[in-house]
Design an enzyme around this catalytic site. Structure first.
Site, PDB file in Angstrom:
ATOM      1  N   LYS A 111       0.867  -1.172   0.000  1.00 13.85           N
ATOM      2  CA  LYS A 111       0.000   0.000   0.000  1.00 13.85           C
ATOM      3  C   LYS A 111       0.909   1.228   0.000  1.00 13.85           C
ATOM      4  O   LYS A 111       1.792   1.325   0.833  1.00 13.85           O
ATOM      5  CB  LYS A 111      -0.856  -0.047   1.271  1.00 13.85           C
ATOM      6  CG  LYS A 111      -2.154   0.659   1.150  1.00 13.85           C
ATOM      7  CD  LYS A 111      -3.115   0.219   2.238  1.00 13.85           C
ATOM      8  CE  LYS A 111      -4.402   0.991   2.084  1.00 13.85           C
ATOM      9  NZ  LYS A 111      -5.503   0.399   2.828  1.00 13.85           N
ATOM     10  N   ARG A 127     -25.659  -1.555   7.286  1.00 14.45           N
ATOM     11  CA  ARG A 127     -25.418  -2.993   7.205  1.00 14.45           C
ATOM     12  C   ARG A 127     -26.025  -3.742   8.386  1.00 14.45           C
ATOM     13  O   ARG A 127     -26.400  -4.899   8.275  1.00 14.45           O
ATOM     14  CB  ARG A 127     -23.904  -3.270   7.265  1.00 14.45           C
ATOM     15  CG  ARG A 127     -23.147  -3.062   6.035  1.00 14.45           C
ATOM     16  CD  ARG A 127     -23.100  -4.344   5.236  1.00 14.45           C
ATOM     17  NE  ARG A 127     -22.738  -4.050   3.872  1.00 14.45           N
ATOM     18  CZ  ARG A 127     -21.513  -4.198   3.363  1.00 14.45           C
ATOM     19  NH1 ARG A 127     -20.558  -4.678   4.114  1.00 14.45           N
ATOM     20  NH2 ARG A 127     -21.285  -3.895   2.115  1.00 14.45           N
ATOM     21  N   GLU A 187     -19.803  -5.040  10.203  1.00 12.74           N
ATOM     22  CA  GLU A 187     -20.756  -4.255  10.989  1.00 12.74           C
ATOM     23  C   GLU A 187     -21.856  -5.126  11.595  1.00 12.74           C
ATOM     24  O   GLU A 187     -22.301  -4.882  12.717  1.00 12.74           O
ATOM     25  CB  GLU A 187     -21.378  -3.153  10.123  1.00 12.74           C
ATOM     26  CG  GLU A 187     -20.419  -2.019   9.749  1.00 12.74           C
ATOM     27  CD  GLU A 187     -19.482  -2.319   8.585  1.00 12.74           C
ATOM     28  OE1 GLU A 187     -19.615  -3.393   7.963  1.00 12.74           O
ATOM     29  OE2 GLU A 187     -18.605  -1.481   8.280  1.00 12.74           O
TER      30      GLU A 187
HETATM   31  C1  LIG Z   1     -19.155  -1.642   4.870  1.00 11.73           C
HETATM   32  C2  LIG Z   1     -17.932  -0.771   4.925  1.00 11.73           C
HETATM   33  N1  LIG Z   1     -17.324  -0.559   6.116  1.00 11.73           N
HETATM   34  C3  LIG Z   1     -16.229   0.223   6.177  1.00 11.73           C
HETATM   35  C4  LIG Z   1     -15.724   0.797   5.044  1.00 11.73           C
HETATM   36  C5  LIG Z   1     -14.528   1.747   5.135  1.00 11.73           C
HETATM   37  N2  LIG Z   1     -13.400   1.227   4.352  1.00 11.73           N
HETATM   38  C6  LIG Z   1     -13.105   1.715   3.136  1.00 11.73           C
HETATM   39  S1  LIG Z   1     -11.787   0.987   2.460  1.00 11.73           S
HETATM   40  C7  LIG Z   1     -11.534   0.053   3.827  1.00 11.73           C
HETATM   41  C8  LIG Z   1     -10.376  -0.879   3.919  1.00 11.73           C
HETATM   42  C9  LIG Z   1     -10.197  -1.637   2.668  1.00 11.73           C
HETATM   43  O1  LIG Z   1      -9.090  -2.462   2.793  1.00 11.73           O
HETATM   44  P1  LIG Z   1      -8.766  -3.483   1.651  1.00 11.73           P
HETATM   45  O2  LIG Z   1     -10.041  -4.074   1.133  1.00 11.73           O
HETATM   46  O3  LIG Z   1      -7.761  -4.444   2.154  1.00 11.73           O
HETATM   47  O4  LIG Z   1      -8.204  -2.584   0.493  1.00 11.73           O
HETATM   48  P2  LIG Z   1      -6.892  -1.654   0.503  1.00 11.73           P
HETATM   49  O5  LIG Z   1      -7.363  -0.267   0.804  1.00 11.73           O
HETATM   50  O6  LIG Z   1      -5.960  -2.173   1.544  1.00 11.73           O
HETATM   51  O7  LIG Z   1      -6.362  -1.776  -0.860  1.00 11.73           O
HETATM   52  C10 LIG Z   1     -12.508   0.305   4.796  1.00 11.73           C
HETATM   53  C11 LIG Z   1     -12.570  -0.321   6.120  1.00 11.73           C
HETATM   54  C12 LIG Z   1     -16.392   0.571   3.837  1.00 11.73           C
HETATM   55  N3  LIG Z   1     -16.013   1.132   2.711  1.00 11.73           N
HETATM   56  N4  LIG Z   1     -17.486  -0.225   3.810  1.00 11.73           N
END
Ligand SMILES: Cc1ncc(C[n+]2csc(CCOP(=O)(O)OP(=O)(O)O)c2C)c(N)n1
Length: 665
Positions: free
Chosen positions: A274, A386, A358
């Site tokens: 990242k 959710r 959630e």
């Molecule tokens: C239901 C929900 N909860 C929380 C989030 C906030 N959120 C956005 S991106 C993310 C983390 C994503 O991590 P990953 O899928 O590993 O992708 P990366 O950013 O590491 O590439 C979170 C928790 C969301 N988008 N949707």
């Protein structure tokens, strides 16, 4: 400049690393001015290039989980020149949008949706015996979402052609948590992985070029050597490949060329960094997951001076928890966003980051509440959606003392419709047993948190906006608030404005404006001042409406025999239970009631007021002001408030019009 997948395919392969470098520079430079999801996009540059090199959108379908990592895809599908407009009103959205490009087959913003939706695409293709490929890219944190497993559970029984890319960078927004993250970690740190590079190189040799198809069985054997035992995806009916280096373009290209020939569901596990290629983002993946403007050279951001609601929440709960052993805090993968990082720091043993889960978080809180703990379930308003069924069926039905803290309630701004918190009143107000509130400022916020902490009669919820409030300093010793008692902020005899939460300060401005419209004697200085305000608005493009406001003002001022428009302003505090006594009192003594809320108008706070008036057969006209019945696009809060008539000036005009209409009847 590469402005289409076709032009990307025309580039010699040895120029692709240079392209990756150029895309990185564009991302770092542009996002330093616009803000956005820098780290995730820097991590998928090579992956996205390889995908577009091998597959063919829009015929083939790419789904990106959350789709916050879709900027590179935007660049490669003709939107690179508009990157500087991203997350701004009228510009590119920060996520994928079906209406933005034919290459965006599926929109998203919430996590965990891509696998199920992609499976739907695959099933539809199979139904019509289509040839296209369906590829979904999901981060390691997407595999902490329950719904991802609901999809995986159905893949083998549904289709034979389905490609999942697990983009593993070990980070959610914060460090990814839980047993699945550990499982991925075990895979990548196993001794077998130590030989990965050598094996991967052989793999590329084997499957290189057009011979790939004929060599499929050989590849199978070869790949099995880099296939690690016990990988859960195999048990779920996937052929698992990897882990491979997600920044190695030739390796990714060859691998996708091979995977697209497979007649079974495949999951490719790639390892990425990242923030790849940008030292500040590599040093602080959490901060650079998504951020505002920064200095491109150093990654420095402006220090914020006023604490946000989220930060206040974290510190306040941490303070309360020092005195009260029963307090525990739960986040669904948002320790920094919700402000709970400071709680986690002070009380690590009473802090739970459950991943992007959630629904689980809400059920988890239920069990804790039954056992006498005081769970504060801290989730953005939009993501709490959710957990709706768990709030109804588990928390409310059993009348459990779960405290729901809904951050980013109201318009979220540049993130857009996937992230606006405009529905939580609607989805909570119909549920029995729930108490729901919104503070007018930071001081009241802390009083409300204290009240929540000391409330033991069932579920209690608070909604509060993104960012900072009025800047009011919380008291040293917070006060217990009486449930269902509103606060009168300003007396007034003509109009009563019930302004929820952050709209209290707007309502006070509205009241001032209405007062300034009070005299219709042309020699009066107050009137001239009012007229000059209207003319001033004119120059900002509001000519017509301001004239109308002046006409309305004249009529009303006449109707009120030059007494002026005196507006009372009430801070309702409680969405449920409403202070019905206060509403009745003003309904009986005012010409017009007004409700203001940072929420959808349909089934919002104003609806509750309307129901009360109807129940009591009170016929006082009611003007409800909030967000209209449509999904609100992305843009800054001031721009959107102006567009949708939610500025103090626009609200004052609406009130004058409403009074005028009432006067005519
Ligand atoms: C239901 C929900 N909860 C929380 C989030 C906030 N959120 C956005 S991106 C993310 C983390 C994503 O991590 P990953 O899928 O590993 O992708 P990366 O950013 O590491 O590439 C979170 C928790 C969301 N988008 N949707």
């Amino acid at each position: 400049m590469i402005d289409s997948p076709a032009s990307l395919k025309g580039l010699p392969e040895d120029q692709l690393p240079t392209l990756a470098q150029e895309i990185r520079e564009q991302l770092i430079e542009t996002l330093s001015k616009t803000g956005g999801h820098l780290g995730p996009n820097l991590g998928v540059v090579e992956l996205t290039i390889a995908l577009h090199r091998v597959f063919e959108t829009p015929k083939d379908k790419f789904l990106f989980d959350v789709s916050h990592q879709g900027y590179v895809h935007k660049i490669l599908t003709g939107r690179g020149a508009q990157l500087s407009t991203i997350r701004q009103h009228g510009g590119l959205n920060g996520f994928l949008l079906r209406t933005e490009s034919e290459h965006d087959c599926y929109g998203a913003g919430h996590a965990g949706t891509s696998l199920s939706a992609a499976l739907g695409f695959a099933a539809a293709r199979d139904q019509r015996q289509g040839e296209e490929h369906v590829v979904t890219v999901a981060g390691d944190a997407a595999f902490t979402c329950g719904v991802s497993y609901e999809a995986l559970n159905n893949v083998a029984a549904t289709t034979k052609r389905f490609i999942v890319v697990l983009n593993d960078n070990k980070w959610s927004i914060a460090k990814n948590t839980g047993a699945i993250a550990q499982h991925f970690n075990r895979i990548t740190t196993s001794p077998a992985y130590a030989h990965l590079h050598e094996q991967a190189a052989k793999f590329v040799e084997w499957i290189g070029g057009k011979k790939a198809r004929h060599l499929a069985h050989k590849i199978e054997t070869g790949v099995k050597q880099i296939l690690l035992p016990g990988v859960i995806f195999e048990d779920l009916g996937f052929r698992y490949y990897g882990p491979i280096d997600g920044h190695d373009i030739p390796l990714l290209i060859r691998t996708f060329e091979f995977l697209k020939t497979q007649q079974e569901p495949v999951l490719l596990h790639i390892l990425t960094e990242k923030g790849k290629g940008y030292a500040p983002a590599l040093a602080k993946p959490d901060k650079f997951h998504g951020l505002g403007k920064y200095q491109p050279d150093t990654g420095e951001t402006d220090p914020s001076t006023t604490p946000t609601y989220s930060e206040i929440l974290g510190h306040t709960l941490a303070d309360f928890a020092t005195q009260d052993r029963a307090i525990v805090a739960i986040t669904a993968a948002m320790p920094t966003g919700t402000g709970l990082a400071s709680f986690a720091h002070q009380h690590p043993d009473r802090f739970y980051d459950v991943g992007i889960a959630e629904e689980h978080a809400a059920l988890f809180a239920s069990g804790m509440a039954i056992e006498g703990l005081k769970p504060f379930l801290t989730i953005y308003s939009t993501f709490m959606q959710r957990a709706f069924d768990m709030i109804v069926h588990d928390i409310a039905l059993q009348n459990l003392n779960v405290r729901l803290c809904m951050d980013r309630a109201g318009l979220s701004g540049d993130d857009g419709p996937t992230h606006h918190g405009l529905f939580d009143i609607a989805y909570l107000r119909g549920i029995p047993n729930i108490v729901h509130m919104q503070p007018k400022d930071e001081e009241e916020f802390v009083d409300m948190l204290w009240t929540m902490s000391n409330y033991h009669q069932g579920p209690i919820a608070i909604r509060y906006p993104r960012g900072t409030g009025t800047g009011a300093t919380p008291k040293k010793n917070p006060e217990l608030l009486e449930i269902g008692k509103a606060e009168l902020l300003r007396e007034g005899t003509d109009v009563a404005i019930f302004a929820l939460g952050n709209f209290c300060s707007v309502a006070l401005e509205v009241a001032e404006l209405l007062e300034r419209f009070k005299c219709c004697d042309s020699r009066c200085s107050a009137r001239n001042e009012a007229r000059s305000t209207a003319v001033y608005s004119d120059t900002r493009g509001h000519e017509h409406r301001s004239d109308a406001a002046m006409r309305g003002y004249n009529n009303i001022a006449n109707a009120l025999a030059q007494q002026g428009i005196q507006a009372a302003v009430i801070n309702p505090r409680w969405i449920k239970p409403l202070d019905t006594e206060m509403i009745t009192r003003f309904a009986k003594n005012s010409s017009l009631l007004v409700t203001l809320e940072d929420h959808a108008l349909l089934n919002g706070f104003g609806t509750g007021v309307a129901e009360h008036l109807s129940n009591e057969r009170l016929t006082t006209p009611l003007l409800r002001i909030g967000w209209p019945d449509q999904f609100i696009e992305h843009g800054s809060v001031p721009i959107l408030r102006k567009k949708y008539g939610l500025t103090a000036e626009a609200i004052a005009e609406k009130i004058i019009h409403a009074l005028r209409a009432w006067e005519k009847r």
